[in-house]
Each structure stands twice: as structure tokens, then as C-alpha cells.
Enzyme design. Structure first.
Site: not given
Length: 704
Positions: A475, A639, A674
């Protein structure tokens, strides 16, 4: 127990679908440019940003047709889906919490789309269903957001997300009758709910973007409202923000004693202002901290003392307290309660004590303090992993926490806050034996010499022969820490003989603010170099090789995968960028994207920042004549956090310029956003598609 292994025949091109001859949908290229500091940048697929247009929707449908035609030909996709479904089908129960006369907890019987909220009388009695989100929609794609009870537990307000959107509805109930009170509030976004007694609650939202762009239109000024439950939402008054005090993110809480309204206000995801209204002593909102250099979050109060967690002069966080008589003073007398140490701190409270949860080399350690900062004890945890919870009301003697790791399914423990003794409360019954697996932490060296931690998880007895199918996940942003957590999806990968590796990259929060800042703006490429070095470590130590490795990440992690696969297309055979931020020159022009500027900077800042972003922006760095990894891009057409046009444009660039037989596909979920609140069946389907795509392109012929 699934006892499976991969049967490979190497990377035999005749086995794989011949992607070089695949016919992708035609994506129109338009002669459009954007200009930055005198330089014109082509934007041929800009029309895909209009996510509601019939033309874009036609493109989405055509892309999905090609993608699913490919995925459905993979011989063991259904086998993986069946494995996931079977393992997923176990009862999962959350840690309970108390409100009013009841104890509440979420339960999923295994394959329910959404978990159901149950309750029973705290003093004893039968359980009952309190709220079933599966009834919000027929297909399970509407989900429960935040739920908040009034202080006495007689009222509740809960948020509903439809199709994964960040725009929410809010419904108010009488908890005794489970009947709705008043009208349903609409168009609430990025908001918590803060009850003021039983009068009503504070919530936040933006003006809805112009019609036709509700999913992608820019949201700029957050507004804090108070909703009187006896009135219409139309009559709700702005309490803070809007044009008078323009801030991008505003959040309000009311302290447990109902004395203080606490408002945090920010323009980015890092750093915030702090405002407080003391209902006892003054009737206006007073600024306590202005400016956005540091973070300040009120943890609890005790009489006139307000306890605040902050990184002011403490990159790893500390806890201080402020006397209410000093609110509004230019120079604040902040008294240290828990000082900063080398590990990152997060503080929660219960039974008028403090729980200091530290991140120590990517696992949790917990210490308990009294309100003066005197240490009471260290909480003994089951092992190395992640512990969450440790919060409760000021008079709550027994509280709960969850413990998990990559090979330890989330288990709930009850803690006596007066003795520090823990006891097992609920252990899941799942067909997964942690003793069959190993999860080890290593430290490897990045390009600039920085030591980076990585956890590698696999089945015991693994041969280090360089041929193990491996997912490398990362990430590296927004000061978010990747701590160990059990996942059914990853368990299936491990049960089938795969390796799951998580690199704790700079840009995250594992080692505090300095670690975060080392992966932001003009340092952002450190994150990519850290990820590349993680892949090279796995290869050089024979865990895997380029032909058997997949890069995976979502959101900011989708950017990570997109950047690394364009910087080092030879590093891995497969790339799985999910809901990624992929157009770094225009990300800040959509929804709340401008709030991410602390991490990224923007192309409008200055020429240096523009050049830096352009140099790694995935959409702008796909080069013709290059062989990119087999790529499965995933996104959702609802999203409104990272708008899907990022993924659309990246897919179009890759499909037009791919120079080898590796396929480039985009999987667009038309019932999701999302990721939050995604129903179980969609998670299983998407995971089966990702895993089968990766294995197929590794040259795996069948699962046994």
C-alpha cells in the site's frame, strides 16, 4: 481441509490463451491535450471521465464482455470459487458493545451478503435481530455504514450506502420499537453521527455536484449540520464550515459526558484543526488549534480535563491533556500524560483508564494506564499479530478485543479492566489450521539502504525452488499501517500452495510520521523502490521468480502496482491493480481527490511537482513496444472515491501499447464502489477471477 497443490507446465505459450490475437474493444482516441506550465500533455481518453455517458457505459459493457469471456475459459476458476465459498461459510461474530440496556453484536452466518446486527439484554435474555442490512436491497449491494446510538441508547441513527457509493442516507429509529422516527436524510458524505442527548445529532456533507456528475464531481467544502429529529432535513442549520470556514473534511463528536462538542477540520488527509464548544461554560465554538501542521484528536474527557492524542513534536504520537479553562488561549498548556516512544501510539479508553496500543515492528503491544499516566499493566496477547478494540464506556468494567494474524483467524477476547485478565470469548470454527502454516517477518534493503519489513506467509514444508506462485501486496500511503490480519481469500491462496507476502512500505504509518513523509510528494518514488526491492528479495531468496509473481494493491496500492509495472515491467508476470489512483496529473479534479495532496502534491503546484508526477503517473508512462505483465485491472462503476476513469484510461493505454501476448483486461463491477460494503458473493467472484487469472498466466494447468 483443502489439500491442494499446483501442477505446472512452465510458461508454455501454447497453453495460455493467445492474448496477442485478442480483439479488445475499440477505444476512441481523441485529439485532446491538457497544458501544464507551457507543456501540452495528450489526454486521448479523457472522454472516459464522463462515467454517466452512454458512450462510456457502452465501452464498459464491451470491456466486461471480453474480460469475462477470457476468465470463464480458465478451467479451474469454478473450482477456486467453490473452495472460497466452502471456506467462507463459517459463522463470524463481532466483538460486542453496550448501549442502553442492550448488548449489540454483528453476526454473519457465513455467506450472507451483509452482517446482521443482533442484540440481547445485558442482564440476560434471548437474542433478537435488531437490524438486517440484507433487507436494504434485493441484491445485497446496499450496506450499513456508521451506526450511532444516543447516550441512553433509546435512539439510533444509521447510514446506508447504495451500490458502494460514499453518498449515504441516514435513518433514525426508536430502539425500543425499531420504528423509524422522522424522515430519511439524504446526500450525507464522509460523516460520522454525534448525538446531543436525545434532541438530534451532528453530521457532515457537501453540496451535491451538478446533475450527471454525482459520482465524479469535485466535492470541495464540507459542512457540519445539526439535525433536530423533530424537524425536516431541509431545516437543518449549518453549524460549522461551508463558505464561512471552508474546509474539505469536517468531523464532529460529542464526548461521553455530553459536555463538549469536538470538531476536527482539515484540508488534506494529514493534519487538522481542533475546535471545541463547552456546553457547560460557553455557547460558542472556539478554536483550540488552527493550522494543519499536526494532528489532534480528543480521546476522552474527565471533568475539566480534555485528553488529546497528537503528533505535535512527537512523530510517533503522544497523549496530552488540556484544562477546559485554557480553551481559546493563544499558548496552550498541554500536559503530557503518555509520552512519545520509539513505537507508534494509538490510545483508546474504557472504565476511566487508558489503553495504549503500540505498533512494534508491525505487530501490536498494549499497555494500560490510569488517567494520570501511571502504567497499570501490560496486556498479555495470544502472540504476535494485530489486536483491535480495547474501548468501552467510562463505567464499563469488562470490554472486548479481537486478535488476528495472517494465519490466526480473528478471535474475540473479554478483558477485565480492573485485573487485566483476558479470557477467550468467541473463537471461530473454520476449516483452517494455523499450525500447518508459517508467517515470518524479514527485513530487506531498499534502493537507498533503508530497511523495510515484510511478512511472508506460506504452508510449512515449502520448497524454495523459485517456482512458488506468489502474491506480493503493498500500500505505502496516507500513514496507513498494514498489520497482520486473517483473510479467507488469502487462506485459499495459502491452502493451494501459494505464498502471500506483504511489504510494509514507506508512506505508511508503521513507523510514524517520518516513515509516512519519506513516501510522500517528492519522496513518493521511495515507495515504488521499496516494493521493487521486496520483489527482488523474494526472487533472490528463491521464494519465487518473476514468472510466478503477481503484484497486488488497491486504491493507493493500485497506484503502487500501476507505477511499479510501468517502471519495472519485467519484475512480475502478473499485475492486479485495484481501484487505483492512476492519472496523477488529474486525480485532484475528481470528488475529494484534492484532499490527497499532502501525499501526492498536485500537477498545479509548481513545475517541479508536475514533472515529478508526470514521471511516474501510470496512465502517462505506458510506452509502445514494451511487454507489460498480464494485467487484470479491477474497479467499480459506482466508485466515487477513486473514480473509475483512472482505471478506464490505464486499461485503454495498456491495450493500445502492449507488445507481447500477456493479456490486458479490465473487470468493472457494475454493482460496487470503492470496496466498502461489497456483498460476500461479489467478493468471492472477484477473488476467484483474480486468483485464476494470476495462476493461468503463471502457466498453472490445474489444481489438485
Amino acid at each position: 481441509m483443502i489439500n491442494a497443490k499446483f501442477i505446472t507446465i512452465g510458461l508454455v505459450s501454447t497453453f495460455l490463451i493467445n492474448a496477442q490475437n485478442m480483439k479488445y474493444p475499440e477505444t476512441e482516441k481523441q485529439n485532446i491535450t491538457d497544458e501544464y506550465f507551457g507543456e501540452k500533455i495528450p489526454s486521448p481518453y479523457k472522454w472516459l471521465e464522463d462515467d454517466q455517458s452512454p458512450k462510456t457505459q457502452k465501452w464498459v459493457k464491451e470491456q466486461n464482455t471480453v474480460t469475462f469471456e477470457y476468465l470463464n475459459k480458465i478451467p479451474y476458476k469454478s473450482q477456486l470459487r467453490d473452495q472460497l465459498t466452502k471456506l467462507w461459510n463459517y459463522e463470524r461474530v463481532s466483538a460486542p458493545f453496550e448501549s442502553g440496556d442492550y448488548t449489540y453484536y454483528f453476526r454473519n452466518n457465513g455467506l450472507q451478503s451483509q452482517s446482521v446486527l443482533y442484540r440481547k439484554l445485558t442482564k440476560g435474555g434471548p437474542e433478537e435481530i435488531f437490524l438486517d442490512p440484507n433487507k436494504f436491497s434485493e441484491d445485497g449491494t446496499s450496506s450499513l455504514g456508521e451506526i450511532s446510538f444516543s447516550k441512553d441508547g433509546s435512539l439510533v441513527a444509521y447510514q446506508v450506502s447504495e451500490g458502494g457509493s460514499d453518498w449515504r442516507k441516514v435513518v433514525v429509529w426508536d430502539t425500543r420499537t425499531k420504528k423509524q422516527i422522522g424522515e430519511t436524510l439524504s446526500d450525507v458524505k464522509f460523516s460520522n453521527i454525534a448525538w446531543k442527548a436525545n434532541e438530534g445529532f451532528y453530521y457532515s456533507s457537501y453540496d451535491k455536484p451538478k446533475e450527471g456528475s454525482s459520482l465524479s464531481g469535485k466535492t470541495e467544502h464540507h459542512k457540519l449540520y445539526f439535525h433536530d429529529i423533530r424537524e425536516s432535513q431541509f431545516q437543518d442549520k449549518i453549524i460549522f464550515g461551508g463558505n464561512e470556514i471552508p474546509r474539505r473534511y469536517i468531523s464532529a463528536t460529542i464526548t461521553e459526558d455530553q459536555r463538549y462538542l469536538v470538531i476536527t477540520a482539515a484540508n488534506s488527509t494529514s493534519g487538522n484543526e481542533l475546535y471545541i464548544q463547552d456546553f457547560k461554560n460557553f455557547n460558542k465554538i472556539i478554536p483550540v488549534i488552527t493550522g494543519f501542521s499536526n494532528t489532534y484528536n480528543v480521546v476522552t474527557t474527565e471533568g475539566d480535563w480534555i485528553y488529546i492524542q497528537t503528533n505535535q513534536d512527537a512523530p510517533n504520537q503522544k497523549l496530552v491533556k488540556l484544562h477546559s479553562s485554557h480553551i481559546g488561549n493563544k499558548i496552550l498548556d498541554l500536559k503530557i500524560v503518555i509520552p512519545e516512544i520509539n513505537s507508534v501510539l494509538q490510545v483508546t479508553t474504557a472504565n476511566k483508564t487508558l489503553f495504549a496500543k503500540y505498533i512494534v515492528d508491525v505487530h501490536t503491544e498494549v499497555k494500560q494506564y490510569d488517567l494520570s499516566g501511571k502504567i497499570l499493566r501490560t496486556i498479555q496477547l495470544p502472540g504476535l499479530g494485530q489486536a483491535t478494540g480495547f474501548s468501552g464506556k467510562n463505567n464499563q468494567k469488562e470490554i472486548y478485543y479481537s486478535f488476528t494474524s495472517y494465519i490466526y483467524p480473528s478471535t474475540i477476547f473479554k478483558l477485565n479492566t480492573e485485573t487485566g485478565k483476558s479470557e477467550l470469548y468467541r473463537k471461530p470454527i473454520i476449516n483452517f489450521n494455523p499450525k500447518d502454516f508459517e508467517s515470518k517477518q524479514v527485513f530487506y534493503t531498499s534502493k537507498d539502504g533503508t530497511k523495510i519489513p515484510m511478512t511472508i506467509t506460506y504452508k510449512k514444508g515449502l520448497k524454495l525452488d523459485g517456482k512458488n506462485p506468489t502474491i506480493l501486496y503493498g500500500y505505502g500511503g496516507f500513514e496507513i499501517s498494514l498489520l497482520p490480519t486473517f483473510s479467507v481469500s488469502n487462506a485459499i491462496w495459502l491452502l493451494n500452495g501459494g505464498i502471500y507476502a506483504v511489504a510494509n512500505l514507506r508512506g505508511g504509518g508503521e513507523y510514524g510520521r517520518k516513515w509516512h513523509d519519506a513516501g510522500t510528494q517528492l519522496n513518493k518514488k521511495n515507495v515504488f523502490e521499496d516494493f521493487i526491492a521486496a520483489g527482488e528479495y523474494l526472487i533472490s531468496n528463491n521464494y519465487t521468480s518473476s514468472g510466478y509473481m503477481a503484484l497486488s494493491g488497491g486504491s493507493n496500492g493500485g497506484l503502487l502496482v500501476g507505477a511499479v509495472m510501468t517502471i519495472r515491467p519485467d519484475l512480475a508476470k502478473v499485475a492486479l491493480p485495484a481501484v487505483g489512483v492512476l492519472d496523477m496529473l488529474r486525480y485532484h479534479t475528481f470528488t475529494a481527490g484534492a484532499g490527497w495532496a499532502y501525499d501526492y502534491g498536485t500537477a498545479d503546484d509548481n513545475k517541479e511537482m508536475f514533472e515529478y508526477l508526470k514521471s511516474y503517473s501510470p496512465v502517462h508512462n505506458v510506452k509502445k513496444g514494451t511487454c507489460y505483465p498480464a494485467t487484470l485491472i479491477t474497479t467499480g462503476d459506482h466508485d466515487d472515491r477513486v473514480v473509475p476513469s483512472h482505471s478506464y484510461k490505464f486499461a485503454a493505454e495498456l491495450q493500445a501499447k502492449q507488445d507481447c501476448s500477456n493479456p490486458v483486461l479490465i473487470r468493472i463491477e457494475t454493482r460496487a464502489g470503492h470496496g466498502a460494503g461489497k456483498p460476500t458473493d461479489l467478493i468471492i467472484e472477484e477473488t476467484a477471477d483474480k486468483f485464476s487469472f494470476a495462476l493461468y498466466n503463471f502457466g498453472i494447468r490445474e489444481l489438485k
